[in-house]
Design a protein around this motif. Structure first.
Motif, PDB file in Angstrom:
ATOM      1  N   PHE A   1       8.037  -3.601 -10.738  1.00  0.00           N
ATOM      2  CA  PHE A   1       6.687  -4.166 -10.683  1.00  0.00           C
ATOM      3  C   PHE A   1       5.701  -3.205 -10.025  1.00  0.00           C
ATOM      4  N   PRO A   2       5.539  -2.028 -10.606  1.00  0.00           N
ATOM      5  CA  PRO A   2       4.642  -1.034  -9.991  1.00  0.00           C
ATOM      6  C   PRO A   2       3.174  -1.436 -10.014  1.00  0.00           C
ATOM      7  N   ALA A   3       2.741  -2.143 -11.058  1.00  0.00           N
ATOM      8  CA  ALA A   3       1.333  -2.548 -11.125  1.00  0.00           C
ATOM      9  C   ALA A   3       1.026  -3.561 -10.028  1.00  0.00           C
ATOM     10  N   VAL A   4       1.964  -4.451  -9.772  1.00  0.00           N
ATOM     11  CA  VAL A   4       1.806  -5.412  -8.674  1.00  0.00           C
ATOM     12  C   VAL A   4       1.744  -4.676  -7.341  1.00  0.00           C
ATOM     13  N   CYS A   5       2.721  -3.811  -7.118  1.00  0.00           N
ATOM     14  CA  CYS A   5       2.801  -3.123  -5.830  1.00  0.00           C
ATOM     15  C   CYS A   5       1.654  -2.144  -5.625  1.00  0.00           C
ATOM     16  N   GLY A   6       1.146  -1.601  -6.720  1.00  0.00           N
ATOM     17  CA  GLY A   6       0.002  -0.699  -6.586  1.00  0.00           C
ATOM     18  C   GLY A   6      -1.211  -1.380  -6.002  1.00  0.00           C
ATOM     19  N   ARG A   7      -1.229  -2.713  -6.039  1.00  0.00           N
ATOM     20  CA  ARG A   7      -2.367  -3.473  -5.536  1.00  0.00           C
ATOM     21  C   ARG A   7      -2.121  -4.123  -4.185  1.00  0.00           C
ATOM     22  N   ILE A   8      -0.865  -4.399  -3.847  1.00  0.00           N
ATOM     23  CA  ILE A   8      -0.618  -5.173  -2.620  1.00  0.00           C
ATOM     24  C   ILE A   8       0.353  -4.514  -1.660  1.00  0.00           C
ATOM     25  N   CYS A   9       0.911  -3.366  -2.019  1.00  0.00           N
ATOM     26  CA  CYS A   9       1.924  -2.744  -1.166  1.00  0.00           C
ATOM     27  C   CYS A   9       1.306  -2.256   0.145  1.00  0.00           C
ATOM     28  N   PRO A  10       1.978  -2.417   1.280  1.00  0.00           N
ATOM     29  CA  PRO A  10       1.461  -1.900   2.557  1.00  0.00           C
ATOM     30  C   PRO A  10       1.610  -0.390   2.682  1.00  0.00           C
ATOM     31  N   HIS A  11       2.164   0.248   1.689  1.00  0.00           N
ATOM     32  CA  HIS A  11       2.375   1.695   1.548  1.00  0.00           C
ATOM     33  C   HIS A  11       2.785   2.408   2.847  1.00  0.00           C
ATOM     34  N   PRO A  12       3.957   2.054   3.381  1.00  0.00           N
ATOM     35  CA  PRO A  12       4.465   2.806   4.539  1.00  0.00           C
ATOM     36  C   PRO A  12       4.708   4.272   4.203  1.00  0.00           C
ATOM     37  N   CYS A  13       4.856   4.572   2.902  1.00  0.00           N
ATOM     38  CA  CYS A  13       5.032   5.959   2.474  1.00  0.00           C
ATOM     39  C   CYS A  13       3.839   6.810   2.882  1.00  0.00           C
ATOM     40  N   GLU A  14       2.642   6.245   2.793  1.00  0.00           N
ATOM     41  CA  GLU A  14       1.441   6.994   3.155  1.00  0.00           C
ATOM     42  C   GLU A  14       1.360   7.213   4.664  1.00  0.00           C
ATOM     43  N   GLU A  15       1.784   6.232   5.425  1.00  0.00           N
ATOM     44  CA  GLU A  15       1.729   6.351   6.876  1.00  0.00           C
ATOM     45  C   GLU A  15       2.576   7.512   7.378  1.00  0.00           C
ATOM     46  N   GLU A  16       3.674   7.805   6.644  1.00  0.00           N
ATOM     47  CA  GLU A  16       4.602   8.849   7.093  1.00  0.00           C
ATOM     48  C   GLU A  16       4.461  10.141   6.292  1.00  0.00           C
ATOM     49  N   CYS A  17       3.513  10.191   5.377  1.00  0.00           N
ATOM     50  CA  CYS A  17       3.373  11.350   4.488  1.00  0.00           C
ATOM     51  C   CYS A  17       3.220  12.646   5.280  1.00  0.00           C
ATOM     52  N   THR A  18       4.011  13.664   4.899  1.00  0.00           N
ATOM     53  CA  THR A  18       3.960  14.957   5.591  1.00  0.00           C
ATOM     54  C   THR A  18       2.583  15.593   5.486  1.00  0.00           C
ATOM     55  N   ARG A  19       1.862  15.290   4.417  1.00  0.00           N
ATOM     56  CA  ARG A  19       0.525  15.864   4.222  1.00  0.00           C
ATOM     57  C   ARG A  19      -0.415  15.500   5.374  1.00  0.00           C
ATOM     58  N   SER A  20      -0.163  14.382   6.046  1.00  0.00           N
ATOM     59  CA  SER A  20      -1.045  13.960   7.133  1.00  0.00           C
ATOM     60  C   SER A  20      -1.026  14.951   8.295  1.00  0.00           C
ATOM     61  N   ALA A  21       0.018  15.793   8.363  1.00  0.00           N
ATOM     62  CA  ALA A  21       0.069  16.824   9.403  1.00  0.00           C
ATOM     63  C   ALA A  21      -0.892  17.960   9.085  1.00  0.00           C
TER      64      ALA A  21
END
Length: 892
Positions: free
Chosen positions: A387-407
């Motif tokens: 269900f990627p379309a669903v998650c693309g709208r409501i996911c809390p995206h912990p992946c972004e919080e830990e993204c290496t790019r943020s460094a």
């Protein structure tokens, strides 16, 4: 004490059949097996056989017995697998069989295998493990790995015995039989997830033997080739026997796995090399690898792991361990936990994959998006999240919080990228629909599975079971599908058309939906059993709003937030009026408050116990609420609800001075500091609870104090063996992506349960993120994160439509270039056997086989022992040298 005829015959086979394992004792597994299959008299008769085939007539003369009597006994011995019959013009000529390929395979016949025999089969390799440590897996083993043909065809040079088609083309008779190794493990309750039925291929005289004894089913050459394709697709390793006198013919083409099959198990469990490798090893191109994990998941030897792509030295990420190559080996070194899988190197890997509850291959689908291959990106996502379309709208995206790019600057806009890709799924013309697998069709032909609840966990379980080929029915007590996705999330965050579009894909896969059916009321689990359902998945969620237990909750105008959202989602024409107070600080409370605005509230105040820093609602959702005029009041807890003539008029709050104590929820208040807030409606969004109704009536489920159902770790099996559970009913209220992850795990467990396989083996999936503390970011260019179009919050307040904008295709192209590609797959060359199965799984052309030698299989047993002797001498030298090095003083 004199040895029995059974032990004598086993010893006779050992000395004269080939691969001498020495005198076989009375307590040997092989003695016990023979004793179960033939008589002592037949053992005595077998003592007169040799490796030279002999007719019944000549053998009868040799032993001085009648042809009829000898013929019947010899055929029974051959039928039971203790000797081998060559057929010339349909007439049998009998001889002793070698250990492999031969008696080891012949004895393990599905027709005679019971649980005791299966246990013998599983443990038999312990008696010959000592041989394996003294045989080189490179050039002297009993078997050879044949690389998958798809990969071999891209090699610049191929030796004849390296091509599986050589063996096919050199035979004119083929049979298939069930994999005896996996069948035996399954019989003793330790079967793995790999297919069992029709997975072992026999050729030539052995195929004729299998036909005449009813062991196998004859197939055409084309069917044999198709079997090999299916085996490679399932991640199985082609192996042939290397001791049959010619490098280009074989009796068997086994399709092995590293978790159940005896040959590969010798290497993994006992540290030996009796099962050989190929002349190749896997090699990964770091510039192409995206750490999607496909090769890691499929590798039978657990030779590939996810690692740190920013670390230049791969060698330092590979585990250090002893091998029998240069170490004394014995039972103390046997690895009985060999089937456990390690997914990640000790250095860790890309945090976007590790932090995602479903461990989606973020780096992989970003790479596909960068290439404009959106359907392939969608396919990659759906391996872990249907269900990627669903998650693309409501996911809390912990992946972004830990993204290496943020460094470097800002994290990658992963959710926005996923939403762009996933929106392709909303178009019926280009959406991705997975192929339904067809392994073990006969075993699952009548397997019906009932999924109770159509929320994210139940739908995910149904999706993956449907892909496996099961008949799945989803029972939903409401009139609409989607569970809390539909009824608990407002349309301005998740449009119902998005949910329905992704549910439509399940319908295409054959999933049946029955709405308005409450299990425990309209029917029961027991009644479904009678109707033929073999397994059940409970995913009823935490669908009921919690209460506060304070004065005034029963006044008119006090509405539970979950009930409020359900009512609005079913009928957006419902209206509120006047000032509204929302109690709660989570995402649901924010949704309730924003919905109240759209339902006509003149003003919305939200009060919660937590400080702004502690507030559990996502920061972006808090900000969106403020943009819509909602006031967030932190640090206040409701004391009582005030009413006039039974109708709510306000709420009295008391100051909350602390919410947690030692990490546990334990709010403390200053009772002397209070405020009273006017309200025409009070919406309580203080949590959710589980409502079982009568679903569990008559079932032996175990519930905890919060009414969560207790399940086993990893398998999610309940106290009732055929019933599994997942989602909020197991964990308590969490995010949709958490429920989706558990839905997939539930499907895997049900699949294994219905196939009679072990529910736990190879299921460990521990992930570790790479350490960013010492990351050198000096070489990276600063690239601004692409922003989605701004929402007109003045317009948003008056509509339930989702006005959020996604990335444009141009923005997408810029954003995906910001990915640092910080994860990579790493091959441990000491474990790799060069089968090439991993290359079939790679969608990025990042992994191929590299030639390391040109070894040919042995042609005679004499050559086998000569190679073994050479290797044993060299091994002894290495062990001695290692011992000397260990006692020498270390350099300072």
């Amino acid at each position: 004490m004199a040895r029995s005829s059974y032990a004598k015959f086993a010893t006779h086979i050992s000395f004269y059949g080939g691969l001498c394992i020495g005198p076989v004792t009375e307590n040997s597994i092989f003695t016990k097996i023979i004793k179960k299959l033939i008589s002592a008299e037949e053992c005595e008769l077998g003592m007169h056989l040799t490796r030279t085939p002999i007719s019944v007539e000549d053998f009868a003369k040799k032993v001085g017995r009648s042809e009829k009597e000898v013929g019947e006994m010899l055929w029974n011995m051959a039928d039971r697998g203790t000797i081998f019959p060559h057929f010339v013009g349909g007439k049998p000529y009998y001889r002793l069989a070698p250990f492999v390929p031969g008696i080891y395979e012949y004895l393990m016949d599905k027709r005679t295998m019971d649980k005791e025999m299966a246990e013998y089969f599983v443990t038999a390799m312990e008696e010959v493990a000592w041989i394996a440590t003294n045989v080189s897996q490179v050039d002297g083993g009993l078997m050879k790995v044949v690389p998958v043909r798809q990969e071999l065809m891209v090699q610049p040079k191929i030796l004849s015995h390296e091509d599986v088609m050589t063996y096919i083309n050199n035979s004119d008779l083929f049979t298939v039989a069930d994999c005896a190794c996996r069948y035996a493990l399954k019989l003793v309750g330790r079967g793995c997830e790999h297919p069992v039925e029709g997975m072992c291929l026999q050729l030539g005289p052995h195929a004729e033997y299998y036909i005449k004894t009813g062991r196998g089913r004859q197939v055409t050459k084309e069917e044999a080739i198709e079997l090999l394709n299916k085996a490679a697709e399932a991640g199985l390793v082609h192996t042939v026997f290397g001791t049959e006198g010619t490098p280009n013919e074989t009796s068997y083409i086994c399709n092995c796995c590293g978790c159940s099959c005896s040959g590969l198990r010798v290497m993994r469990q006992y540290g030996g090399g009796a099962t050989c490798t190929s002349n190749f090893r896997a090699k990964i191109d770091d510039n192409k690898c995206v750490a999607c994990g496909g090769c890691v998941d499929i590798c039978s030897m657990n030779a590939i792991k996810l690692g740190d792509g920013l670390c230049k030295q791969h060698e330092e990420q590979i585990d250090k361990y002893d091998t029998s190559w240069n170490t004394l080996w014995g039972k103390k070194r046997w690895d009985y936990n060999y089937r456990a899988r390690t997914m990640v190197t000790r250095k860790g890997t890309a945090p976007c994959k590790t932090k995602c509850p479903a461990h989606i291959s973020v780096q992989g689908y970003i790479k596909k998006a960068a290439e404009g291959k959106y359907t392939e990106a969608l396919e990659l996502i759906k391996k872990d999240n249907p269900f990627p379309a669903v998650c693309g709208r409501i996911c809390p995206h912990p992946c972004e919080e830990e993204c290496t790019r943020s460094a470097v600057d800002e994290s990658l806009a992963i959710d926005a990228v996923k939403m762009f890709i996933a929106d392709q799924d909303l178009n019926a013309d280009v959406r991705f629909i997975p192929k339904i697998k067809h392994y073990d069709e006969s075993e699952k032909a009548n397997a019906k599975v009932a999924v109770i609840g159509s929320g994210p966990a139940g739908l995910s379980c149904a999706y993956y079971l449907a892909v496996e080929g099961y008949k799945v029915t989803v029972f939903e007590k409401e009139k609409v599908l989607g569970g809390m996705l539909t009824l608990g999330i407002p349309s301005f965050r998740l449009d119902k058309d998005v949910i329905n579009a992704e549910i439509d894909i399940l319908k295409v896969l054959g999933v049946e939906f029955k709405t308005g059916v409450e299990i425990g009321k309209d029917t029961t689990i027991q009644q479904l059993r009678v109707q033929g359902y073999k397994a059940f998945y409970i995913a009823i969620g935490a669908q009921k709003g919690a209460s506060l237990g304070i004065e005034g909750e029963d006044f008119s105008g006090v509405i539970n937030g979950v009930d409020f959202l359900r009512s609005i989602n079913l009928d957006t024409t419902l209206k509120l009026s006047g000032p509204v107070v929302v109690v709660g600080g989570g995402n649901v409370a924010i949704d309730v408050a924003r919905t109240a605005v759209r339902a006509g509230a003149s003003f919305v105040n939200l009060y919660c116990l937590e400080s702004e820093a502690e507030m559990p609602a996502l920061k972006e959702e808090q900000e969106e609420a403020r943009q819509e005029g909602i006031v967030l009041n932190n640090g206040w807890g409701p004391k009582r609800i005030i009413a006039k003539n039974g109708k709510v008029t306000g709420v009295e709050f008391k100051k909350c001075v602390s919410v947690f104590e030692n990490g546990a929820f334990a709010p403390k208040y200053d009772e002397n500091q209070t405020i009273t807030v006017k309200a025409s409606h009070v919406l309580l969004a203080v949590g959710q609870v589980i409502d079982w109704g009568n679903l569990d009536k008559g079932e032996n489920f175990i519930l905890d104090a919060r009414k969560r159902i207790k399940v086993a770790d990893i398998s999610y099996q309940t106290a009732v063996p055929e019933v599994f559970a997942g989602g909020d009913v197991v964990t308590g209220p969490k995010f949709a992506i958490d429920a989706i992850a558990l839905g997939k795990q539930g499907a895997q467990s049900i699949h294994r349960y219905l196939q009679g396989r072990d529910l736990f083996v190879c299921r460990e999936r521990e992930f570790k993120a790479l350490d960013k503390t010492n990351l050198d970011i000096s070489g990276y260019d600063l690239m601004p994160r692409q922003k989605t179009g701004a929402v007109d919050f003045a317009a948003a307040k008056s509509t339930f439509a989702d006005l959020r904008q996604g990335l444009t295709e141009e923005q997408l192209g810029k954003e995906v270039e910001r990915c640092l590609q910080c994860g990579v797959s790493i091959v441990d060359q000491k474990r790799c056997i060069g089968c090439g199965v991993c290359t079939r799984q790679c969608s990025f052309d990042a992994i191929h086989l590299e030639r390391i030698g040109e070894t040919y299989p042995v042609r005679t047993w004499t050559e086998f022992y000569a190679r073994a002797a050479t290797y044993a001498v060299a091994r002894a030298g290495r062990i001695a040298l290692k011992g000397v090095k260990n006692i020498l003083p270390k350099e300072k």
